[in-house]
Scaffold this motif. Structure first.
Motif, short mmCIF file in Angstrom:
data_model
loop_
_atom_site.label_atom_id
_atom_site.label_comp_id
_atom_site.label_asym_id
_atom_site.label_seq_id
_atom_site.Cartn_x
_atom_site.Cartn_y
_atom_site.Cartn_z
N THR A 223 -50.16 42.89 -52.17
CA THR A 223 -50.13 44.24 -52.73
C THR A 223 -51.54 44.76 -52.97
OG1 THR A 223 -48.05 43.60 -53.79
CG2 THR A 223 -49.03 45.67 -54.49
N HIS A 224 -52.47 43.88 -53.34
CA HIS A 224 -53.88 44.30 -53.41
C HIS A 224 -54.36 44.77 -52.04
CE1 HIS A 224 -55.41 43.66 -57.45
NE2 HIS A 224 -54.77 42.51 -57.54
N LEU A 225 -53.93 44.08 -51.00
CA LEU A 225 -54.31 44.48 -49.64
C LEU A 225 -53.73 45.85 -49.31
CD1 LEU A 225 -55.89 43.49 -47.21
CD2 LEU A 225 -53.85 42.28 -46.43
N GLU A 226 -52.50 46.10 -49.73
CA GLU A 226 -51.90 47.42 -49.52
C GLU A 226 -52.64 48.50 -50.31
OE1 GLU A 226 -47.26 46.78 -48.49
OE2 GLU A 226 -47.82 46.29 -50.54
N ALA A 227 -53.09 48.15 -51.51
CA ALA A 227 -53.87 49.12 -52.30
C ALA A 227 -55.18 49.46 -51.59
CB ALA A 227 -54.15 48.56 -53.70
N LEU A 228 -55.82 48.47 -50.97
CA LEU A 228 -57.03 48.73 -50.19
C LEU A 228 -56.73 49.66 -49.01
CD1 LEU A 228 -58.72 45.21 -50.10
CD2 LEU A 228 -59.82 47.31 -50.86
N HIS A 229 -55.61 49.40 -48.37
CA HIS A 229 -55.19 50.24 -47.25
C HIS A 229 -54.99 51.68 -47.72
CE1 HIS A 229 -51.74 51.29 -44.23
NE2 HIS A 229 -52.83 51.97 -43.99
N ALA A 244 -60.83 49.64 -55.55
CA ALA A 244 -59.73 48.79 -55.09
C ALA A 244 -60.24 47.40 -54.71
CB ALA A 244 -59.03 49.44 -53.90
N ALA A 245 -61.43 47.36 -54.09
CA ALA A 245 -61.99 46.07 -53.68
C ALA A 245 -62.41 45.24 -54.89
CB ALA A 245 -63.19 46.31 -52.76
N THR A 246 -62.97 45.89 -55.91
CA THR A 246 -63.35 45.17 -57.14
C THR A 246 -62.13 44.54 -57.79
OG1 THR A 246 -65.22 46.67 -57.48
CG2 THR A 246 -64.45 45.42 -59.39
N LEU A 264 -58.08 38.12 -44.89
CA LEU A 264 -58.38 39.53 -44.69
C LEU A 264 -58.68 40.21 -46.03
CD1 LEU A 264 -58.56 41.95 -42.74
CD2 LEU A 264 -56.10 42.29 -43.07
N LEU A 265 -57.89 39.91 -47.05
CA LEU A 265 -58.13 40.49 -48.37
C LEU A 265 -59.51 40.08 -48.89
CD1 LEU A 265 -57.14 42.02 -50.90
CD2 LEU A 265 -56.22 39.84 -51.73
N ASP A 266 -59.83 38.79 -48.79
CA ASP A 266 -61.14 38.33 -49.27
C ASP A 266 -62.28 39.01 -48.51
OD1 ASP A 266 -59.88 36.64 -51.05
OD2 ASP A 266 -60.01 34.87 -49.75
N GLY A 267 -62.10 39.13 -47.20
CA GLY A 267 -63.16 39.74 -46.40
C GLY A 267 -63.37 41.21 -46.73
N LEU A 268 -62.29 41.95 -46.88
CA LEU A 268 -62.41 43.37 -47.20
C LEU A 268 -62.95 43.59 -48.61
CD1 LEU A 268 -59.12 44.71 -45.58
CD2 LEU A 268 -61.45 45.22 -44.84
N ALA A 269 -62.52 42.72 -49.54
CA ALA A 269 -63.01 42.85 -50.91
C ALA A 269 -64.52 42.64 -50.97
CB ALA A 269 -62.30 41.84 -51.82
N VAL A 270 -65.01 41.65 -50.24
CA VAL A 270 -66.46 41.39 -50.21
C VAL A 270 -67.16 42.51 -49.45
CG1 VAL A 270 -68.25 39.84 -49.32
CG2 VAL A 270 -66.21 38.90 -50.43
N ALA A 280 -68.77 40.37 -43.21
CA ALA A 280 -68.49 40.19 -41.78
C ALA A 280 -68.02 38.78 -41.41
CB ALA A 280 -69.72 40.58 -40.95
N PRO A 281 -68.66 37.69 -41.89
CA PRO A 281 -68.19 36.35 -41.49
C PRO A 281 -66.74 36.09 -41.91
CG PRO A 281 -70.38 36.24 -42.46
CD PRO A 281 -69.89 37.62 -42.71
#
Length: 349
Positions: A223-229, A244-246, A264-270, A280-281
């Motif tokens: 759901t956090h990933l959906e919030a980022l979307h 949203a990322a914070t 994916l969530l960790d990568g987008l949050a960072v 990116a990594p």
């Protein structure tokens, strides 16, 4: 039309598949022969051939809606009796449900099984219809709310957001646990994103994610990933990707082995807090994991849009193209009309 012709037409209107053999068997059960259709055939209202066809779909709908409730229940009862329970259990269950007079838990459970089979075939609209009727037939309030919520989720994915909202109201009117309340909020956020693409969706999804953190960490992360979307879609109209990322960075750790969506969530949050150099990594690892996905429609119709954005961020055009193409195919194959309109947007930059 003569009375017998009207009854035959109502019987035909109640059977959407247009199976002539089934129609003849059901007609015999209510004392009608095929000759009852002759006056309607003569004026082109209906055609009895390899498939029973009405002159226009609205004719079928008008005939069915004009029939008194008792008459509609009677023809559905005949159709259910004429349907082979072994060869076509779902159609039989549907007709039995339409003929039901009151609450019936056994029939509701049967419809729930039919919904599962329809969903497995990519028939989200059919699954939603089965679940909606199952909810209406469920005597227990809590179970009825759960089925109404499931129906709303299927309605949304099938491309009927307004119908999904009505089912959500029905679900929310019954006593619900904390998990169900969070899931209702989550679906409200999804529907808000579908309807307006404005800033309303991300706060709803973020609230749902925080509610889920202590109940189901895996669902909370999704759901956090959906919030980022939602924040990405809303852009300047929303709460902002950084906010949203914070919030996503404080989400509980993934329970068990990490899924592609967790990475994916960790990568987008960072990426949206510390910058693309730091993110990116992790995003590249997430893209590799998503390419190896198992094809589950619920996973795949939601995440490739974000994954395409991640691929663009790390300049991986090949992965972007593969994920975008797969997104369109899976959305169409699953019958997920609720996401199909935005799927093609992934394939152009």
């Amino acid at each position: 039309m003569p009375d017998q012709t009207q009854r035959f037409l109502l019987l035909a209107a109640a059977e959407p598949v247009g199976d002539p053999a089934l129609l003849v068997r059901a007609a015999e059960l209510v004392g009608l022969g095929v000759e009852a259709a002759a006056p309607a055939e003569a004026v082109g209202l209906i055609e009895l051939a390899a498939q029973v066809r009405f002159h226009h779909p609205l004719v079928r709908s008008a005939i069915y809606r004009a029939g008194p409730l008792a008459d509609r229940q009677a023809v559905h009862r005949a159709l259910a009796e004429a349907t082979d329970a072994q060869a076509d259990p779902d159609r039989r269950a549907w007709h039995r449900a339409q003929a039901a007079l009151g609450a019936d838990e056994d029939l509701a459970a049967e419809l729930e099984c039919s919904a599962e089979r329809a969903q497995a075939r990519g028939g989200l609209a059919a699954a939603a219809a089965f679940l909606e009727r199952a909810a209406a037939l469920t005597p227990d309030q809590a179970r009825r709310a759960r089925r109404a919520l499931a129906a709303a989720q299927s309605k949304h994915l099938a491309g009927s957001p307004h119908a999904a909202l009505k089912l959500l109201e029905s679900a929310a009117s019954a006593p619900m646990g904390e998990l169900e309340i969070a899931m209702v909020q989550r679906l409200r956020g999804r529907i808000a994103l579908h309807l307006s693409r404005s800033g309303e969706a991300a706060p709803l999804l973020l609230d749902a994610a925080r509610r889920l953190e202590s109940l189901d960490p895996g669902l909370a992360r999704e759901t956090h990933l959906e919030a980022l979307h939602a924040a990405a879609v809303a852009g300047r109209l929303g709460m902002g990707m950084r906010d949203a990322a914070t919030a996503a960075r404080t989400a509980p750790a993934a329970p068990g082995p990490q899924r592609a969506t967790d990475v994916l969530l960790d990568g987008l949050a960072v990426r949206f807090t510390d910058g693309i150099g730091a993110g990116a990594p992790i995003l590249k690892l997430a893209l590799d994991a998503l390419l190896d996905g198992n094809g589950d429609y619920e996973e795949d119709v939601r995440w490739p849009l974000l994954a395409c954005r991640a691929a663009a961020d790390v300049f991986d055009d090949e992965t972007w193209h593969l994920l975008a193409s797969r997104y369109v195919l899976i959305a169409r194959g699953a019958g997920a009309l609720g996401v199909s309109p935005i799927a093609p947007s992934c394939t152009s930059r």
